[in-house]
Design an enzyme around this catalytic site. Structure first.
Site, PDB file in Angstrom:
ATOM      1  N   CYS A  97       0.801  -1.232   0.000  1.00 38.63           N
ATOM      2  CA  CYS A  97       0.000   0.000   0.000  1.00 38.63           C
ATOM      3  C   CYS A  97       0.836   1.286   0.000  1.00 38.63           C
ATOM      4  O   CYS A  97       1.368   1.650  -1.037  1.00 38.63           O
ATOM      5  CB  CYS A  97      -0.983  -0.047   1.163  1.00 38.63           C
ATOM      6  SG  CYS A  97      -2.426   0.991   0.857  1.00 38.63           S
ATOM      7  N   HIS A 194      -3.583  -5.702   2.515  1.00 41.24           N
ATOM      8  CA  HIS A 194      -3.225  -5.806   3.932  1.00 41.24           C
ATOM      9  C   HIS A 194      -3.849  -7.093   4.444  1.00 41.24           C
ATOM     10  O   HIS A 194      -4.252  -7.949   3.698  1.00 41.24           O
ATOM     11  CB  HIS A 194      -3.838  -4.639   4.711  1.00 41.24           C
ATOM     12  CG  HIS A 194      -3.363  -3.296   4.295  1.00 41.24           C
ATOM     13  ND1 HIS A 194      -2.170  -2.773   4.707  1.00 41.24           N
ATOM     14  CD2 HIS A 194      -3.920  -2.346   3.513  1.00 41.24           C
ATOM     15  CE1 HIS A 194      -2.028  -1.546   4.222  1.00 41.24           C
ATOM     16  NE2 HIS A 194      -3.072  -1.266   3.489  1.00 41.24           N
TER      17      HIS A 194
HETATM   18  N1  GLN Z   1      -2.463   6.848   1.871  1.00 42.74           N
HETATM   19  C1  GLN Z   1      -2.570   5.876   0.871  1.00 42.74           C
HETATM   20  C2  GLN Z   1      -3.963   5.759   0.241  1.00 42.74           C
HETATM   21  O1  GLN Z   1      -4.982   5.897   0.919  1.00 42.74           O
HETATM   22  C3  GLN Z   1      -2.115   4.549   1.414  1.00 42.74           C
HETATM   23  C4  GLN Z   1      -3.072   3.927   2.392  1.00 42.74           C
HETATM   24  C5  GLN Z   1      -2.577   2.636   2.961  1.00 42.74           C
HETATM   25  O2  GLN Z   1      -1.368   2.392   3.043  1.00 42.74           O
HETATM   26  N2  GLN Z   1      -3.494   1.807   3.396  1.00 42.74           N
HETATM   27  O3  GLN Z   1      -4.013   5.523  -0.932  1.00 42.74           O
END
Ligand code: GLN
Length: 242
Positions: A97, A194
């Site tokens: 992510c 995740h």
């Molecule tokens: N800030 C990024 C997004 O929302 C990554 C989010 C995350 O790592 N879950 O795209």
């Protein structure tokens, strides 16, 4: 030397600021899986300002909010050439992510910030209005069916020099326009999943471990592992509603 005394150094990138929705579980799962294959493991954390250990055998990094990405950005950019050289030399890496986005070329946040990435992946990300949240299932040629959980607003678009990790069968993935999810180049795996990813997808752990061991010792003899509990967890995760 017997395989039992061989060891792997696992480097966890930015656990202070980039480590959400169970991402630490990837490090733990990778370490346990490597131990099950007969290796000793050492986990080393790297946070902004630390001395970067250049002898890691495998590198793992997690997700973070846009604010976490802003905190680590300068430090990551300073490491960019080192990480890029390691990726090109075949060091296995898994980035999830927020760090997946910053392993690309650029992330333009919804707040109008331009976060430069280190360009290991030929991709860019644009902050979206909507969050893409939920359980996700996808098919990969290398790793079979991959299951996990996504939660991001960034929309990622792949360039010509990179291929997606997988094609989504349930969920969204990189963006809302094509079915691609994640990215693959060298021995580097990037993904939005995740949940955490590795406990439910041991084929990805085995890939990272095999590459790390081959780089370090030249040969790898995997142990035969009983994955029946993992198979049950996967089946249950795949049945969950989006
Ligand atoms: N800030 C990024 C997004 O929302 C990554 C989010 C995350 O790592 N879950 O795209």
């Amino acid at each position: 030397m017997t395989q039992a005394r061989k060891s792997l150094k696992i480097l966890q990138l930015y656990p202070q600021d980039m480590n959400i929705y169970g991402d630490w579980g990837n490090t733990l799962s990778l370490s346990r899986r490597a131990q099950a294959h007969g290796f000793e493991t050492e986990i080393v954390d790297y946070n902004p300002g630390d001395t970067f250990p250049e002898d890691a055998d495998v590198i793992v990094g997690g997700g973070g909010q846009d604010s976490g990405q802003t905190i680590i950005q300068d430090d990551l950019l300073a490491l960019g050439n080192t990480l890029k050289a390691q990726a090109e030399a075949g060091t296995p890496m898994l980035v999830i992510c927020g760090l997946y986005q910053l392993f690309g070329k650029e992330f333009r946040t919804i707040g109008g910030e331009n976060l430069k990435g280190i360009g290991i992946f030929d991709l860019h990300t644009v902050g979206g209005e909507e969050r893409l949240i939920g359980n996700i299932v996808e098919e990969s040629e290398e790793f079979g069916t991959i299951v996990g959980y996504e939660n991001h607003s960034g929309l990622t678009y792949l360039g010509e020099n990179v291929k997606p990790l997988a094609h989504v069968t349930k969920g969204e993935g990189n963006n809302t326009e094509d079915s691609g999810e994640g990215a693959r180049v060298h021995n580097v795996v990037g993904s939005y999943l995740h949940g955490s990813l590795l406990p439910k997808n041991p084929r990805i752990s085995d890939f990272l471990i095999e590459k790390a061991v081959l780089n370090k010792y030249g040969e790898f003899t995997p142990a035969t592992l009983d994955d029946s509990v993992i198979e049950r967890a996967r089946a249950s995760a795949m049945e969950r509603p989006r």
